[in-house]
Design a protein around this motif. Structure first.
Motif, PDB file in Angstrom:
ATOM      1  N   UNK A   1       0.845  -1.188  -0.002  1.00 22.81           N
ATOM      2  CA  UNK A   1       0.162  -0.028  -0.063  1.00 22.81           C
ATOM      3  C   UNK A   1       0.868   1.222  -0.033  1.00 22.81           C
ATOM      4  N   UNK A   2       1.920   1.133   0.600  1.00 20.88           N
ATOM      5  CA  UNK A   2       2.987   2.135   0.535  1.00 20.88           C
ATOM      6  C   UNK A   2       3.482   2.539  -0.664  1.00 20.88           C
ATOM      7  N   UNK A   3       4.023   1.472  -1.438  1.00 25.26           N
ATOM      8  CA  UNK A   3       4.262   1.627  -2.719  1.00 25.26           C
ATOM      9  C   UNK A   3       3.311   2.103  -3.785  1.00 25.26           C
ATOM     10  N   UNK A   4       2.349   1.591  -3.791  1.00 26.87           N
ATOM     11  CA  UNK A   4       1.246   2.050  -4.604  1.00 26.87           C
ATOM     12  C   UNK A   4       1.434   1.813  -5.843  1.00 26.87           C
ATOM     13  N   UNK A   5       2.091   0.742  -6.270  1.00 24.46           N
ATOM     14  CA  UNK A   5       2.363   0.092  -7.456  1.00 24.46           C
ATOM     15  C   UNK A   5       1.478  -0.995  -8.115  1.00 24.46           C
ATOM     16  N   UNK A   6       1.081  -1.879  -7.022  1.00 20.64           N
ATOM     17  CA  UNK A   6       0.230  -2.836  -7.067  1.00 20.64           C
ATOM     18  C   UNK A   6      -1.299  -2.959  -6.775  1.00 20.64           C
ATOM     19  N   UNK A   7      -1.136  -2.020  -5.608  1.00 23.41           N
ATOM     20  CA  UNK A   7      -2.410  -1.853  -5.090  1.00 23.41           C
ATOM     21  C   UNK A   7      -2.651  -0.282  -4.953  1.00 23.41           C
ATOM     22  N   UNK A   8      -3.831   0.291  -4.652  1.00 21.40           N
ATOM     23  CA  UNK A   8      -4.081   1.796  -4.833  1.00 21.40           C
ATOM     24  C   UNK A   8      -3.139   2.198  -3.572  1.00 21.40           C
ATOM     25  N   UNK A   9      -2.571   3.359  -3.827  1.00 20.53           N
ATOM     26  CA  UNK A   9      -1.481   3.711  -2.762  1.00 20.53           C
ATOM     27  C   UNK A   9      -2.483   4.461  -1.413  1.00 20.53           C
TER      28      UNK A   9
ATOM     29  N   UNK B   1      -1.187   5.685   2.264  1.00 21.03           N
ATOM     30  CA  UNK B   1      -0.022   6.023   3.002  1.00 21.03           C
ATOM     31  C   UNK B   1      -0.379   5.869   4.326  1.00 21.03           C
ATOM     32  N   UNK B   2      -1.461   6.537   4.918  1.00 17.86           N
ATOM     33  CA  UNK B   2      -2.141   6.470   6.276  1.00 17.86           C
ATOM     34  C   UNK B   2      -2.107   4.985   6.920  1.00 17.86           C
ATOM     35  N   UNK B   3      -2.975   4.072   6.144  1.00 15.22           N
ATOM     36  CA  UNK B   3      -3.176   2.673   6.401  1.00 15.22           C
ATOM     37  C   UNK B   3      -1.805   2.027   6.214  1.00 15.22           C
ATOM     38  N   UNK B   4      -1.063   2.194   5.337  1.00 16.01           N
ATOM     39  CA  UNK B   4       0.316   1.553   5.205  1.00 16.01           C
ATOM     40  C   UNK B   4       1.127   1.829   6.532  1.00 16.01           C
ATOM     41  N   UNK B   5       1.234   2.852   7.001  1.00 19.19           N
ATOM     42  CA  UNK B   5       2.005   3.350   8.112  1.00 19.19           C
ATOM     43  C   UNK B   5       1.503   2.522   9.235  1.00 19.19           C
TER      44      UNK B   5
ATOM     45  N   UNK C   1      10.845   6.973   9.381  1.00 24.26           N
ATOM     46  CA  UNK C   1      10.867   7.868  10.278  1.00 24.26           C
ATOM     47  C   UNK C   1      12.287   8.801   9.941  1.00 24.26           C
ATOM     48  N   UNK C   2      13.403   8.207   9.698  1.00 27.38           N
ATOM     49  CA  UNK C   2      14.652   8.828   9.445  1.00 27.38           C
ATOM     50  C   UNK C   2      14.317   9.926   8.240  1.00 27.38           C
ATOM     51  N   UNK C   3      13.843   9.624   7.077  1.00 29.36           N
ATOM     52  CA  UNK C   3      13.877   9.986   5.821  1.00 29.36           C
ATOM     53  C   UNK C   3      12.776  11.159   5.873  1.00 29.36           C
ATOM     54  N   UNK C   4      11.872  10.968   6.540  1.00 23.54           N
ATOM     55  CA  UNK C   4      10.806  12.224   6.759  1.00 23.54           C
ATOM     56  C   UNK C   4       9.849  12.477   5.503  1.00 23.54           C
ATOM     57  N   UNK C   5       9.804  11.482   4.848  1.00 20.04           N
ATOM     58  CA  UNK C   5       9.042  11.827   3.407  1.00 20.04           C
ATOM     59  C   UNK C   5       7.571  11.711   3.477  1.00 20.04           C
ATOM     60  N   UNK C   6       7.125  10.357   3.999  1.00 20.57           N
ATOM     61  CA  UNK C   6       5.816  10.167   3.970  1.00 20.57           C
ATOM     62  C   UNK C   6       5.251  10.375   5.521  1.00 20.57           C
ATOM     63  N   UNK C   7       6.272  10.439   6.359  1.00 21.10           N
ATOM     64  CA  UNK C   7       5.667  10.724   7.691  1.00 21.10           C
ATOM     65  C   UNK C   7       6.651  11.828   8.650  1.00 21.10           C
ATOM     66  N   UNK C   8       6.216  12.407   9.461  1.00 22.04           N
ATOM     67  CA  UNK C   8       7.233  13.154  10.322  1.00 22.04           C
ATOM     68  C   UNK C   8       8.354  12.662  10.394  1.00 22.04           C
TER      69      UNK C   8
END
Length: 708
Positions: free
Chosen positions: A509-517, A519-523, A545-552
């Motif tokens: 779900x995070x990748x959004x390639x095979x399933x509809x992305x 992000x909240x549910x993925x996290x 958490x380190x990258x801070x791209x899809x979450x703070x």
């Protein structure tokens, strides 16, 4: 002969509608040759026409006649006024008619030829005319052999006409007519603005329109280029990809021995140290820019980079040839605006030398093996043994015979016991049979038989069977992919608390390639899996958490999850935890960094060995230990790490470590930049990943010395 004579010639010459078959292959007549010579002198652009190309290859009467007709037609607007031209293209022989004439325009607009002719006759502004032509075989193949097909295509190009002619959409007018000529079916196009002072067309606009028309007309061919739908293009693309993979592999292995480049990089560091202002290419003095350009050209002189650059140009030229044979001159890499980001990467490497920084080179992370629950985890709780003692007896006997450490190990007999147990309704036996036959572990692989047992076990809500079956359908290996069923099974397993299913579903779900992305549910799913002690999920969550791209970004939480996974010997987590402990002030702790790197190294991470080697070699953050440094670097180099090999080579050659490693990093960055563009043009732009955006982000990171 006056220009008007051309029109008279093509209107009155013998065989104007049909050339005598007995003469059409005869050599062009003297009169035709003289007329062609005159046409080329008056209208040099005619040399780019398909008809002229045919004539040059075969200068017979038929091809000469075709060229003369089209050359005059192409330049008819210079011999007729706009009104006459509109009438001409709408009513001339072989113009396909829509009612009483052949003129058409945008959807929902009825064309009255007399009204259009009058409007054009009174128009005092610019009127642009163009002819789009195809070879007959291409027109047939691409289904551009009817006026309706051309009309539908041109209706999709209204925005492109507006943009490139600088005419607002509300003021744009265009009309066209299709002429179904025998050799080269073509369409005439007239474009103008209702506001007579508007509109202009630059050389770039011409090329942009050509490209836009070509992409639409040759859409099928472009799909063939990008998606391998043609066997011939398949072969070419496979060869190109094979060559690219081979070159990248060569660059990513071994050392880069270039003392000249190292010297130039050191010189650049000296000059930048004395330069004031921003250390960005556009702000630097001319002599410093020149040195940077020479560094890029020195990198481009490497045979491997040169071959990659040639591949990029060849692929680009294949697309350009679709709409023109006039290929632009190839630019040196340092002068190619497509690759300007590499110049700031050069500056960054020089700044590393100035600041005596020791950048951390990250590995291209290899995908970890799919997590598999252990047999202990999948062991059922024997709650109903009294109700069905024989079923559990068979199951326990099979389990005993599958113990590889037992002298009684006998998988064939174990399978027989599992089958008997499964027949009596044991879901755990069904799952074990499905897993064994799916993987080919201890038995001959049998997909159909495996699926039979997994389906039965999943139907009984066994979470491990649901997970394994869902993951199998998701990957599509050995079975046909079924995303809907896969998602349903993974959700069912996750709902029962299966941490493996939560991780797989969350990651997908995070990748959004095979399933509809989502992000909240993925996290949420990844966090639940991580909190349940699953090391791959802990690593992934720590990285997010380190990258801070899809979450703070939260470095404290990131290091906590990473070190939980490190305690379980996860080499990726251990390496990243070491990196954070070494470089991030908020969590910096050198002894812990070394400890994390040691765990990663013990579990096969050659980059951790390399980092430990650098730490002990430089002695910046801990006591210098030359023997330890060489031991770690040697081990890393033996495990295939090119940076370790480069550093060892520099030590033995008594060369500047920083300049040598900077040169190697630049070689990798420039090869990745070219590779990214090669892949940009091969990927379907409607795909799930916006590669162009990813490339831009990569380049910005490179310019700041970060890992893409």
């Amino acid at each position: 002969m006056r220009v008007g004579g051309y029109a008279k010639y093509i209107a009155t010459r013998k065989g104007v509608d049909k050339i005598d078959d007995s003469k059409k292959y005869a050599p062009a007549t003297v009169r035709q040759k003289k007329l062609i010579e005159k046409l080329l002198k008056d209208f040099p652009d005619c040399k780019s026409m398909l008809e002229y190309e045919d004539y040059i290859q075969k200068p017979n009467m038929e091809n000469a006649s075709e060229f003369i007709s089209r050359a005059v037609e192409n330049n008819a607007d210079e011999t007729k006024d706009a009104k006459t031209y509109a009438d001409y293209i709408a009513t001339r022989p072989r113009a396909q008619r829509f009612g009483s004439h052949g003129l058409f325009t945008d959807d929902g607009v009825q064309v009255q030829l007399s009204k259009v002719s009058k409007e054009l006759n009174l128009h005092e502004g610019n009127v642009w005319t163009a002819i789009l032509s195809l070879r007959r075989e291409d027109a047939e193949r691409l289904d551009y052999n009817t006026g309706v097909r051309w009309r539908d295509m041109l209706r999709t190009q209204t925005e492109a006409l507006s943009t490139n002619l600088h005419i607002p959409m509300q003021n744009l007018k265009w009309f066209a007519a299709f002429h179904n000529e025998s050799h080269h079916p073509h369409v005439h196009l007239i474009v103008y603005s209702t506001k007579q002072s508007e509109g202009y067309l630059s050389k770039e606009g011409v090329n942009s329109l050509r490209s836009s028309f070509a992409k639409d007309i040759f859409a099928g061919d472009f799909i063939s280029v990008y998606e391998k739908q043609s066997e011939h293009r398949d072969t070419l693309k496979d060869q190109s990809q094979s060559v690219m993979a081979e070159i990248i592999s060569q660059i990513n292995t071994g050392v880069y021995d270039n003392p000249k480049l190292e010297s130039m990089l050191t010189e650049l560091a000296d000059r930048l140290a004395k330069s004031s202002g921003k250390k960005v290419y556009g702000y630097l003095k001319a002599d410093v820019k020149d040195l940077i350009d020479r560094i890029v050209d020195e990198l481009a002189a490497d045979e491997r980079v040169a071959r990659l650059y040639d591949l990029w140009y060849e692929q680009r030229e294949n697309v350009i040839r679709t709409y023109t044979e006039a290929l632009p001159e190839r630019a040196p890499l340092s002068q190619n605006k497509e690759f300007k980001s590499i110049k700031n990467a050069v500056i960054q490497e020089a700044m590393n030398i100035i600041a005596d920084r020791i950048p951390i080179e990250d590995a291209e992370e290899q995908p970890a093996p799919d997590p598999e629950p252990s047999d202990i985890e999948t062991e059922p709780i024997l709650t109903d043994e009294e109700k069905n003692p024989l079923m559990w007896k068979y199951y326990r006997q099979a389990k005993y015979l599958l113990d590889k450490d037992s002298e009684a190990y006998d998988p064939n007999t174990a399978v027989e016991f599992l089958i008997e147990s499964a027949k009596l309704g044991c879901g755990a036996s069904k799952y074990r049979l499905g897993k064994m036959f799916l993987r080919g572990d201890e038995v001959v692989k049998n997909i159909d038989y495996a699926l039979l047992w997994l389906e039965e076990s999943a139907a009984e809500q066994n979470p491990y069977a649901e997970y394994l079956l869902g993951k199998t359908l998701l990957k599509g290996e050995d079975v046909e992919q079924d995303f809907l069923r896969a998602e349903d099974l993974l959700r069912r397993s996750s709902a029962q608390g299966n941490r493996y299913a939560k991780y797989t579903l969350g990651k997908t779900l995070l990748d959004g390639e095979l399933f509809l992305q989502n992000i909240p549910e993925a996290i949420k799913l990844i966090t639940e899996s991580a909190d349940d002690g699953f090391a791959p999920a802990q690593y992934l969550l720590g990285k997010l958490l380190y990258k801070g791209e899809v979450m703070s970004q939260n470095l404290e939480k990131a290091i906590a999850y990473l070190e939980q996974a490190t305690a379980q010997k996860n080499p990726y987590a251990a390496y990243l935890a070491g990196k954070l402990r070494l470089t991030e002030d908020a969590v910096k702790d050198i002894p812990k960094a070394i400890h994390n790197f040691e765990i990663a190294a013990e579990n096969g991470n050659d980059y951790a060995e390399y980092q430990l080697g650098k730490i002990y070699l430089y002695g910046k953050d801990t006591e210098r230990n030359y023997d330890k440094a060489i031991a770690y670097l040697t081990a890393s180099a033996e495990h295939g790490n090119q940076y370790a090999a480069q550093l060892l080579h520099s030590i033995k050659s008594n060369r500047n470590y920083s300049a040598a490693l900077g040169s190697l990093r630049l070689l990798g960055q420039i090869s990745r930049a070219i590779q990214n563009r090669l892949e940009d043009e091969r990927k379907d732009k409607a795909g799930a990943i916006d590669r162009k955006l990813k490339r831009i982000i990569d380049e910005k990171k490179q310019a700041h010395g970060l890992k893409p």
